[in-house]
Design a protein around this motif. Structure first.
Motif, PDB file in Angstrom:
ATOM      1  N   THR A   5       5.983 -10.287  -3.456  1.00  0.00           N
ATOM      2  CA  THR A   5       4.764 -10.450  -4.245  1.00  0.00           C
ATOM      3  C   THR A   5       3.595  -9.684  -3.650  1.00  0.00           C
ATOM      4  O   THR A   5       2.582  -9.506  -4.304  1.00  0.00           O
ATOM      5  N   MET A   6       3.708  -9.234  -2.415  1.00  0.00           N
ATOM      6  CA  MET A   6       2.602  -8.530  -1.760  1.00  0.00           C
ATOM      7  C   MET A   6       2.554  -7.101  -2.267  1.00  0.00           C
ATOM      8  O   MET A   6       3.517  -6.353  -2.156  1.00  0.00           O
ATOM      9  N   ARG A   7       1.435  -6.727  -2.847  1.00  0.00           N
ATOM     10  CA  ARG A   7       1.255  -5.369  -3.327  1.00  0.00           C
ATOM     11  C   ARG A   7       0.509  -4.587  -2.253  1.00  0.00           C
ATOM     12  O   ARG A   7      -0.438  -5.073  -1.675  1.00  0.00           O
ATOM     13  N   PRO A 112      -8.025  -6.817  -2.669  1.00  0.00           N
ATOM     14  CA  PRO A 112      -7.705  -5.762  -1.707  1.00  0.00           C
ATOM     15  C   PRO A 112      -8.343  -4.456  -2.179  1.00  0.00           C
ATOM     16  O   PRO A 112      -8.717  -4.318  -3.341  1.00  0.00           O
ATOM     17  N   THR A 113      -8.453  -3.502  -1.287  1.00  0.00           N
ATOM     18  CA  THR A 113      -9.222  -2.298  -1.591  1.00  0.00           C
ATOM     19  C   THR A 113      -8.587  -1.386  -2.638  1.00  0.00           C
ATOM     20  O   THR A 113      -9.291  -0.637  -3.296  1.00  0.00           O
ATOM     21  N   GLY A 114      -7.290  -1.449  -2.832  1.00  0.00           N
ATOM     22  CA  GLY A 114      -6.638  -0.524  -3.742  1.00  0.00           C
ATOM     23  C   GLY A 114      -6.288  -1.082  -5.104  1.00  0.00           C
ATOM     24  O   GLY A 114      -5.570  -0.420  -5.845  1.00  0.00           O
ATOM     25  N   TRP A 115      -6.788  -2.265  -5.446  1.00  0.00           N
ATOM     26  CA  TRP A 115      -6.357  -2.904  -6.691  1.00  0.00           C
ATOM     27  C   TRP A 115      -7.528  -3.460  -7.490  1.00  0.00           C
ATOM     28  O   TRP A 115      -8.495  -3.957  -6.922  1.00  0.00           O
ATOM     29  N   PHE A 116      -7.384  -3.433  -8.798  1.00  0.00           N
ATOM     30  CA  PHE A 116      -8.234  -4.182  -9.722  1.00  0.00           C
ATOM     31  C   PHE A 116      -7.567  -5.539  -9.825  1.00  0.00           C
ATOM     32  O   PHE A 116      -6.402  -5.640 -10.202  1.00  0.00           O
TER      33      PHE A 116
END
Length: 156
Positions: A5-7, A112-116
């Motif tokens: 589940t961790m993106r 997180p910094t890379g996700w909407f």
């Protein structure tokens, strides 16, 4: 190996690590992100959050220029953004009606910094360096009348 589940977005690990380490509980931040939730990171330890309406933020970002920006989080659904500024610089934005500096101890709900995620995204992502926004430049870009211009020398 990370849970399924961790993106993780390649290239954002440094920003994510720095952001999680800004919390008193970095593991809880990573756990929240692992289940695609926002993580509350309390202001004051490494930065404060200057809250600005989204439209004013877009204009200020253009005035300041990408090379001089630090982390800026946005939530279009509530027409808000949060500029991360050094913890000892809140007075630099006093009198700027377009900005409200949230006090130390206020929880900023961060993806997180890379996700909407959950309606929030980083307009300018933390890069892991710890670089923050200069409140003097933000004040000049917002200004009392919608933004006044500093001399070009102020921007380097």
């Amino acid at each position: 190996m990370a849970p399924s589940t961790m993106r993780s977005a390649n290239g954002y690990e440094g920003g994510d690590a720095w952001l999680a380490d800004c919390s008193a509980h970095p593991d809880l931040v990573r756990q929240a992100w692992g289940v695609e939730a926002l993580a509350p990171i309390t202001t004051g330890k490494r930065w404060l959050a200057a809250e600005v309406r989204l439209v004013a933020t877009i204009s200020a970002m253009q005035r300041i220029g990408t090379a001089r920006l630090g982390p800026i989080l946005a939530d279009p659904g509530v027409d808000s953004s949060w500029w991360l500024i050094p913890p000892d610089t809140a007075d630099d934005l006093a009198g700027i009606r377009q900005a409200t500096v949230q006090p130390a101890g206020w929880p900023l709900l961060c993806p997180p910094t890379g996700w909407f995620q959950c309606g929030r995204l980083w307009l300018h992502r933390p890069d892991g360096s710890g670089a923050l926004n200069n409140p003097t430049l933000l004040a000049a870009a917002l200004g009392p009348g919608g933004g006044h211009r500093l001399p070009a020398e102020a921007f380097g």
